[in-house]
Motif scaffolding. Structure first.
Motif: not given
Length: 351
Positions: A134-135, A150, A154, A297-298
């Protein structure tokens, strides 16, 4: 004998219930608060002892009513009256029938569990390890900036995992096969606006998800990086179950659909892939649609390698730590563990 059997039953029942509750904790709310009611258990023990005593009085009463010379020459059973013999034989037949029913049910459950363990998943589970990432969101960050950041992070993480020695594939998805299918609406091209929406399982994944999981392509093409833009999907891939359900007499490639809401932008179906078990192992695959997007996300990350699972997990953790020390790798498990976990409720029900 009745007292000894009852005492043994109490101990075995306590152990069995504790193990059963431990296995059922994932499915029963507040399972840790469930305990044995010793009052009820004591009453059950008393009834069991009384039942044994009363059952032993019947042959004793019959023996007391039988002449001694008949017992010595023929035995109590032989000297019993004809109605008593018929009743005895009826009890024997009933016991055998009940025992056979129990045995048959047990065999059916064992065969059912064995068949579930051997069911085709639609992908190759060997060599796959999954974990969650998870960001975090930064303070004051807008939704557009969050999605862009993100997406780039990723992509950087996936590139780092793919370059890990021994890793042959890495991808992430919103949900993994053999789990629970979260459905959404799908509106097909050419249907009346007031027609009821169809239901599909949406999966947001990176384009190399299919090659990493080894999900076969049936027709058309797979997704690529150009199939999404600014967080919106432009093209989707469906599974064979969706093709059979919604395009039974035509080729779905090139058709347009809308996901979730009828007013959303249309997306094009560009490919059809094989079915994977996405709604439990004891049910056929549900209609499914795959799309690629940025910033989801996540993440459920899947990594494929020929390395042993423990070495692969250690290598993946090290790569993530080097790429971003602030990220925490959670819920690490093999795909085989995920499949077995989906069988836990079936095993519990059988037990």
């Amino acid at each position: 004998v009745s007292i000894a059997g009852a005492a043994a039953g109490v101990g075995l029942s306590a152990i069995f219930i504790q193990n059963l509750l431990a296995a059922a904790s994932a499915f029963i709310p507040r399972a840790e608060d469930i305990t044995i009611d010793w009052t009820v258990l004591g009453f059950s023990v008393a009834v069991a002892i009384a039942t044994g005593v009363l059952a032993s009085l019947a042959p004793l009463w019959q023996a007391m009513r039988t002449a001694p010379n008949a017992v010595l020459s023929e035995g109590v059973r032989a000297s019993a009256s004809a109605p008593a013999q018929r009743l005895s034989r009826a009890f024997v037949v009933a016991e055998i029938a009940l025992a056979f029913t129990l045995l048959t049910t047990s065999v059916i459950l064992v065969v059912h569990m064995r068949n579930l363990e051997r069911v085709s998943l639609g992908f190759e589970p060997d060599g796959l390890v999954a974990f969650d990432l998870a960001l975090p969101r930064r303070v004051g960050e807008s939704n557009a900036a969050l999605a862009e950041r993100r997406g780039s992070e990723q992509a950087r993480l996936m590139d780092a995992l793919r370059q890990t020695p021994g890793v042959t594939g890495a991808a992430f998805a919103s949900q993994l096969p053999a789990g629970v299918c979260g459905e959404t609406n799908i509106y097909l091209e050419g249907r009346p606006p007031d027609a009821p929406a169809q239901r599909v399982c949406p999966v947001w994944a990176t384009p190399d998800f299919f090659s990493t999981m080894r999900i076969p392509l049936r027709s058309g093409r797979l997704l690529n990086e150009s199939d999404s833009r600014q967080g919106d999907a432009l093209a989707v891939v469906i599974n064979e179950a969706a093709m059979r359900a919604y395009w039974p007499e035509r080729n779905p490639i090139g058709t347009s659909v809308r996901l979730s809401l009828p007013g959303n932008n249309p997306v094009e179906v560009v490919g059809v892939v094989g079915d994977v078990r996405n709604s439990g192992l004891n049910r056929p695959a549900a209609p499914e649609v795959y799309a690629t997007t940025t910033g989801f996300n996540p993440m459920n990350v899947v990594v494929r390698s020929d390395l042993p699972a423990d070495q692969l997990i250690a290598a993946a953790r090290s790569t993530i730590r080097q790429a971003d020390p602030t990220l925490v790798v959670e819920n690490v498990r093999t795909i085989h563990d995920i499949v077995l976990n989906n069988l836990q409720l079936e095993r519990l029900s059988s037990l």
